[in-house]
Each structure stands twice: as structure tokens, then as C-alpha cells.
Design a protein around this motif. Structure first.
Motif, PDB file in Angstrom:
ATOM      1  N   SER A   5       0.838  -1.201   0.000  1.00  0.00           N
ATOM      2  CA  SER A   5       0.000   0.000   0.000  1.00  0.00           C
ATOM      3  C   SER A   5       0.867   1.243   0.000  1.00  0.00           C
ATOM      4  CB  SER A   5      -0.913   0.018   1.234  1.00  0.00           C
ATOM      5  OG  SER A   5      -1.757  -1.105   1.236  1.00  0.00           O
ATOM      6  N   SER A 150      -9.537   2.616  -1.999  1.00  0.00           N
ATOM      7  CA  SER A 150      -8.219   2.617  -2.615  1.00  0.00           C
ATOM      8  C   SER A 150      -8.355   2.424  -4.122  1.00  0.00           C
ATOM      9  CB  SER A 150      -7.347   1.507  -2.014  1.00  0.00           C
ATOM     10  OG  SER A 150      -7.938   0.240  -2.229  1.00  0.00           O
ATOM     11  N   ARG A 320      -4.872   5.426  -1.101  1.00  0.00           N
ATOM     12  CA  ARG A 320      -4.183   4.161  -0.927  1.00  0.00           C
ATOM     13  C   ARG A 320      -4.159   3.456  -2.276  1.00  0.00           C
ATOM     14  NH1 ARG A 320      -5.934  -1.107   0.225  1.00  0.00           N
ATOM     15  NH2 ARG A 320      -4.440  -2.387   1.366  1.00  0.00           N
TER      16      ARG A 320
END
Length: 525
Positions: A5, A150, A320
Motif C-alpha cells: 500500500s 483505494s 491508498r
């Protein structure tokens, strides 16, 4: 699945910015700013503003609070002083001449290894990745937002979601990941004062956070010149891209109720039925294209302006990015395997030129039978040697500023790391003409929420005599802050047979200036 990440901190911008500011290559017209005034292009919401097309939000920890554009035109009184690193610039080979006063050693010790993305041609085209922007023709690696907010690469495969990646040499221990490719006409950079017919710019972001790299605010472009000739065969990869942009254009024109454009020799022609649905004529068969009214479109996002590259996401909180661990693996081929592959590819591609020279001019339309590689221009330039320098973006906000880079590790921060290949790819003149037409006749999508729908809009400067368009930022003068070098034969042995022949073609001065390229079209400096 375990993923790496990257968290990205995005700073807010000035509340006084105007989202309808835009830029062009002609001259300032109200809040549509010409190159001399790009420093005035402001933005308070990169999701919606028109003037910052590539905000580079994946570039670990960047602060996009203001524009970094300075107008530092070449051949002037150097109005930006002695310390700026604006791009583009003129690239000089004398940096490689040993013992000269201009010599600057290339610190790189190996070629730029690269690995293909899991994004196939169909992945990119079905998700609206071929777009005609006011300032460029673009191919975007598609991304998607997942349930937790994300983002990830929107190209699943049996081997996982693999970003296209390239390995720079000295100073960079991790991979750079491919975001998108811009096509500029004419070239933005020049070499020994010579401009080229076009420039292919491959945009990358660093694969690790600023904490891991010990420096924030970095991006990279790998750039390849293209040069038009009448006596060469059309470049297949470029014809294939042109046909895809023409499909995008046809969809938008149909949705706006505008007629189709004239046929292009490298693409199948179009026809429309009574419902304004376009088909491609392939002998007796037809294939429907998407339109705004199509019920069966593979592309669930019909508005090209809504399709964002990995470097164009802006949220009100840190982002992310999911990157699967296999993306950080070593290259899948050894240098010896690459050398054998390069030999075989070179031999095969040379037959294309031989057939053309022998009068075999059979056209294969669209070239969709050929395998696709996201780094195809780097393959087809057939050289490992390049110019390396530190610079900026060539569109607003022209990130980043040299005075901010000084305190960072090795001066690397707030920098666009340029690698510009030494040779141009030979392409046919008709291909360059069509790139100009696509940009000159561009219209806004019918579904546009940020521009006037169906209106003709280009940022380029059109020559009314030739019909050619200019979407290249004017050349900036060089300062010591660009840290220019030229990496060539003396720095490592290339795996391309064309390079090795060039390296043996004479003494250093002869090969740099008298025989500048590794192919026979030696229209040099």
C-alpha cells in the motif's frame, strides 16, 4: 491477496484558484493562458479544473498547492536567472565527449530494463483509455476505485494486476510504474537544435513511498522522438493507435450528431445506420462501435473525461494504491535472454523495411493481429542510449520548482527525471499528418461536464497555411540545474545489434555528429 500500500498525502490548494482556468500554446486569451503566462493557471479542485491535466497525485507526498511554471524561453536574456529546471530543453551530445570542457560523466551503468503491464490493448480500449485531449493524444493505463476507497490497476490477468515498470540505473533502487503515454506534435525537446515531427512521452510514478526512497516529490518521463519520412513504411504500432483514436473520435462525433471524418488509409472505414450507430466495414462483416446511446457498450464509463489515470486521482484524504507484491519482483528475463530476443526482433522488423523498399506496399489495416506491448516505442527505437536530465512537467502545473529540490536528497525532490532516447523512430508522413488532424479537429465529448459539450476545442496553435498544429511547450534555456548527461557506447554495451553497429561506425565525434542514428535515415543535425 496481500498487497503493498502507498498512502499519499494531498495538500489543499488556494481558495482563490479558478477551476475554469486553462492553458494553450497560442497566447493568453482571458483566463486561457498562453505559455508565457502558464504561471497564472490556478486550480482549487484538480478533479474538475481544466488547467492541470496531470496532477501526479500518486507521486508520494506531493504538495500541489501552487503552480511551478516559469517562462524561461531559450535564446533570451535568461530571465529566470541561473537556477531553474523548466522543461523542455535542447539536448547536447557534447556532454559525452571525454576531456572536453562540456563533459559530464554518465553515472548510469546499465540499460533501462522494462516489463510489460497486464493491460492488454482490449483492456485499455474497452475502458476508454484512448483519448484526444486539448493538448495531447493520450493512452492511459486504466485504474479503478475499490470498495475500501483505494485504487488499483483495472487490468486483471492470470499473473495478477501488473503495472508496466521500468528500471532506471544509478540512484533509483526501485521500479518506476507506467501511468500514461502522451503523443506530442511536434517534439517538445530538441537534439543539437533539431526538432522532430513528434515525441512520445511515457509518464511514470515511483513505486515506493518517500519515506522508503528517502526523498519525496519525484516523477519520471521516458521520451522517444518520431520523425516522418515519405520513403519508409507506416509504423504499425502508431497506425494501430491512430485507428483507436479515430474510433474515439467517431463515437464522439456520432453522439454529437456530426458526420464521420474522411477515411484514413491504415484503418477500416466507418458507416452509420439509421439509428446513428457506427460500424467498421471489414469486407462483408461489420463491428459496432460504442456511441452515447449504445446499450451493449463494453465501456461502463462512456465519458472519456471521467476516466482517470493513476496520476490523476485527487481525493479529500490520503489515497491508498494497491500494488501486488509480484510488481516488485526482478525482471523476468536475464540480460542474455533479452539480447537473444532483441536480435530476433531486429531481424524480423528489418524485413518490414526490406519489403517496403522492394515495392511490397500491401496494407494491413489496424494491425490488431500483432501482439501488443505497452513499451512498444522503447522496443522499436532499437537503442539503449539516452539523454538524462532533471526537469519539470511540460504542462501546468509544471511540477516542480528547483528551489524546493535543493534541500532534498541529491536534489532529487520536486523533479521530473527525464530519459530521452537518442534516436527517432522513422514513421510515414501520412501518420504525422493524421496526428495533427486528430488534434486540430478535436471536439469535446457530448457528455462533458467540464467543457462545452460537442464544441470544437484544442489547446494547439494551428498554422492556417499548412493545417499543422503545435502542442509543444516552447523550448526553455538550459541552466546548471538541469544536470544534463548523455549516455552512450562508452557507458555499457547495448543488446541491440543496431546500437553495436553504430558504436563501431567510427570515432566518437563521427558517431555523435556525422552518423548520429543507428538506422539509415540519417537526416541529422
Amino acid at each position: 491477496m496481500k498487497v503493498a500500500s502507498i498512502f499519499l498525502l494531498l495538500a489543499s490548494t488556494s481558495i482563490y484558484a479558478a477551476n475554469d482556468d486553462r492553458f494553450n500554446y497560442r497566447g493568453t486569451e482571458g483566463n486561457n493562458y498562453g505559455p508565457e503566462d502558464w504561471g497564472s493557471v490556478t486550480c482549487d479542485d484538480p478533479n474538475n479544473c481544466l488547467g492541470w491535466p496531470d496532477s501526479w497525485e500518486l507521486s508520494m507526498g506531493w504538495n500541489l498547492a501552487e503552480t511551478s511554471c516559469q517562462h524561461c524561453p531559450a535564446n533570451t536574456n535568461k530571465q529566470c536567472g541561473g537556477s531553474h529546471h523548466q522543461s523542455p530543453i535542447d539536448l547536447l551530445r557534447n556532454k559525452a565527449i571525454n576531456g572536453s570542457s562540456t563533459f559530464n560523466e554518465c553515472i548510469d551503468v546499465h540499460w533501462m530494463k522494462y516489463e510489460d503491464s497486464s493491460c492488454s490493448w482490449d483492456h485499455i480500449s474497452d475502458q476508454g483509455g484512448f483519448t484526444i485531449e486539448p493538448h495531447t493524444l493520450k493512452i492511459t493505463q486504466p485504474t479503478e476505485i475499490v470498495a475500501d476507497g483505494s485504487i488499483r490497476l483495472s487490468c486483471p490477468s492470470e499473473g495478477g494486476r501488473r503495472w508496466g515498470k521500468i528500471d532506471f540505473s544509478k540512484g533509483f533502487s526501485q521500479w518506476w510504474f507506467l501511468s500514461h503515454i502522451d503523443f506530442k506534435v511536434p517534439s517538445e525537446h530538441s537534439q543539437e537544435g533539431k526538432f522532430y515531427s513528434g515525441e512520445i512521452q511515457m509518464a511514470h510514478f515511483y513505486s515506493v513511498t518517500g519515506d522508503e526512497a528517502n526523498v519525496d516529490n519525484e516523477m519520471a518521463h521516458v521520451s522517444i522522438f518520431i520523425q516522418e519520412y515519405d520513403n519508409v513504411p507506416p509504423y504499425p504500432w502508431l497506425d494501430r493507435a491512430i485507428c483507436q483514436w479515430r474510433k474515439t473520435e467517431e463515437e464522439q462525433r456520432a453522439a454529437c450528431g456530426l458526420p464521420s471524418v474522411d477515411p484514413y488509409p491504415g484503418c477500416f472505414p466507418y458507416s452509420r445506420d439509421e439509428n446513428n450507430v457506427t460500424a467498421i466495414s471489414r469486407n462483408s462483416n461489420a463491428r459496432n462501435l460504442r456511441t452515447a446511446d449504445s446499450k451493449n457498450s463494453k465501456n461502463t464509463n462512456s465519458n472519456p473525461e471521467d476516466k482517470k489515470s493513476a496520476l490523476e486521482f485527487m481525493q479529500g484524504q490520503p489515497l491508498r494504491v494497491e500494488i501486488e507484491p509480484d510488481n516488485f519482483a526482478e525482471h523476468s528475463m536475464t540480460d542474455e535472454e533479452w539480447a537473444a530476443w532483441a536480435e530476433a526482433y531486429s531481424e524480423s522488423d528489418n524485413k518490414r523495411f526490406e519489403a517496403w523498399n522492394n515495392g511490397e506496399r500491401r496494407e494491413l489495416l489496424e494491425w490488431d493481429h500483432r501482439s501488443f506491448h505497452n513499451y512498444q516505442p522503447l522496443i522499436d527505437v532499437k537503442t539503449e542510449y539516452y539523454f538524462r536530465y532533471s526537469g519539470t512537467q511540460t504542462v501546468p502545473p509544471c511540477y516542480g520548482r528547483f528551489d524546493q529540490s535543493i534541500p532534498t536528497l541529491g536534489g532529487r525532490g520536486f523533479t521530473n527525471h527525464w530519459r530521452v532516447m537518442k534516436d527517432p523512430i522513422p514513421v510515414h508522413s501520412r501518420q504525422i499528418t493524421e496526428l495533427h488532424r486528430l488534434l486540430r479537429e478535436r471536439i469535446n465529448p457530448a457528455s462533458s461536464q467540464t467543457r462545452t459539450a460537442c464544441a470544437k476545442e484544442t489547446a494547439g496553435k494551428v498554422d492556417e497555411t499548412t493545417g499543422r498544429i503545435n502542442v509543444a511547450r516552447p523550448l526553455q534555456y538550459t541552466s546548471h540545474s538541469h544536470f544534463k548527461v548523455f549516455c552512450e557506447c562508452q557507458d555499457w554495451r547495448s543488446k541491440w545489434p543496431e546500437d553495436r553497429k553504430w558504436c563501431a561506425s567510427g570515432n566518437q565525434n563521427q558517431r555523435l555528429y556525422d552518423n548520429p542514428y543507428n538506422h539509415e535515415w540519417k537526416e541529422g543535425f
